[in-house]
Design an enzyme around this catalytic site. Sequence first.
Site, PDB file in Angstrom:
ATOM      1  N   VAL A  15       0.756  -0.985   0.209  1.00  0.00           N
ATOM      2  CA  VAL A  15       0.107  -0.168  -0.181  1.00  0.00           C
ATOM      3  C   VAL A  15       1.156   0.992  -0.167  1.00  0.00           C
ATOM      4  CG1 VAL A  15      -2.099   0.125   0.723  1.00  0.00           C
ATOM      5  CG2 VAL A  15      -1.343  -1.096   1.724  1.00  0.00           C
ATOM      6  N   ALA A  16       1.556   0.947  -0.266  1.00  0.00           N
ATOM      7  CA  ALA A  16       3.412   1.683  -0.887  1.00  0.00           C
ATOM      8  C   ALA A  16       3.870   2.761   0.693  1.00  0.00           C
ATOM      9  CB  ALA A  16       2.393   3.175  -1.584  1.00  0.00           C
ATOM     10  N   CYS A  17       3.247   4.161   0.563  1.00  0.00           N
ATOM     11  CA  CYS A  17       4.300   4.123   1.468  1.00  0.00           C
ATOM     12  C   CYS A  17       3.252   4.077   2.933  1.00  0.00           C
ATOM     13  CB  CYS A  17       4.713   6.512   1.559  1.00  0.00           C
ATOM     14  SG  CYS A  17       5.374   6.452   1.156  1.00  0.00           S
ATOM     15  N   SER A  18       1.552   4.002   2.784  1.00  0.00           N
ATOM     16  CA  SER A  18       1.181   3.377   4.202  1.00  0.00           C
ATOM     17  C   SER A  18       0.775   1.808   4.430  1.00  0.00           C
ATOM     18  CB  SER A  18      -0.756   3.442   3.950  1.00  0.00           C
ATOM     19  OG  SER A  18      -0.722   5.565   3.986  1.00  0.00           O
ATOM     20  N   SER A  19       1.714   0.974   3.677  1.00  0.00           N
ATOM     21  CA  SER A  19       1.995  -0.346   3.697  1.00  0.00           C
ATOM     22  C   SER A  19       2.618  -0.679   5.501  1.00  0.00           C
ATOM     23  CB  SER A  19       3.103  -1.061   3.238  1.00  0.00           C
ATOM     24  OG  SER A  19       2.874  -0.325   1.343  1.00  0.00           O
TER      25      SER A  19
END
Length: 372
Positions: free
Chosen positions: A154-158
């Site tokens: 989830v990109a930078c929110s992974s």
Amino acid sequence: MPSPVISATGLWTPPNSISNAELVESYNAWADSWNLENAADISSGLLEPKPHSSVEFIEKASGIKARYVIDKEGVLDPDIMTPRIPERPNDQISVLAEMAVLAARDALKRAGRDPRDVDAVICAASNMQRAYPAMAIEVQDALGIQGFAFDMNVACSSATFGIQTAADFIRSGNARSVLVVNPEICSGHLNFTDRDSHFIFGDVATAILVEDEAFAPAGHWKILGTKLKTQFSNNIRNNFGFLNRAAPDGIGAPDKLFVQEGRKVFKEVVPMVAEMITAHLGELGLKAAELKRMWLHQANANMNRLISSKVLGHEASEAESPTVLDTYANTSSAGSIIAFHLHSEDFSPGEKGLICSFGAGYSAGTVFVERT
């Protein structure tokens, strides 16, 4: 119902650091070479010359002063401008899995936990080593963990999405100990010939051990609540993927690396995240004044300054919103976890804080915690 907590975090930092001055020198040398090579087209107006970068420009735009990288030599070579990381044979651990294992061992040691006590591994990161087998399963095997493992992006929110997923496994009784790892080689998808973004990213690995409170060691962090949000946007994008080979004309194009519309991201993400934090505080019956600290995603110092001021009602001090961006740069999913890992030991029982992510997608996550 079991209550999920954060038992410990772990951090592994590459040995190589690149200062802004070193990066600027390399980029400017490349720009001069490119301008010389394309002098005729520049003179005729067909091409625009590549402008120089500067330390002052980078620090004003981002707050970044340095970044850790897996390979320094390739990044700084004006003839290469990309990291050089040799492929490993299939019978050796892959480089991202190796980083994750090192961070995981740090977290396990801090929790006094044997890997055999862990039930699941989630590899939550922006860029995976490969499509399959899952890196999480490789990490699971390397550590000797039973149970199950999977990758999620989830990109930078992974990392925050990984924390909520792990917490849900705890609540449902499907696991009592879940290891979330966030290995990031962001230098691998960064275009070091793009003046507007060549300074943004760094490499690192973090780990979070999420466990049932009844099983966790003393001094853990109670998870008061988690909240996730996604909203589609093209303003941060990377079109690299397995279908590129089916459209060979696009192979090597700039959009196969990280690209963003920075001003649009700033304008849209700041209010979205500030409103999300404020709303989640209300849902939990908390007030902003009860937060001792916010460990925000480390992408841009100006974004963090504005988000924290909107939430707190005043400009946050370094103690209220610590920065690791200056030395680590943007490390995608790992940024807020590095800040939490390095700036949380001074908490007393009952004090509360917020781990918050935001980035491509758009995606955002909030994890409110309380020291026990």
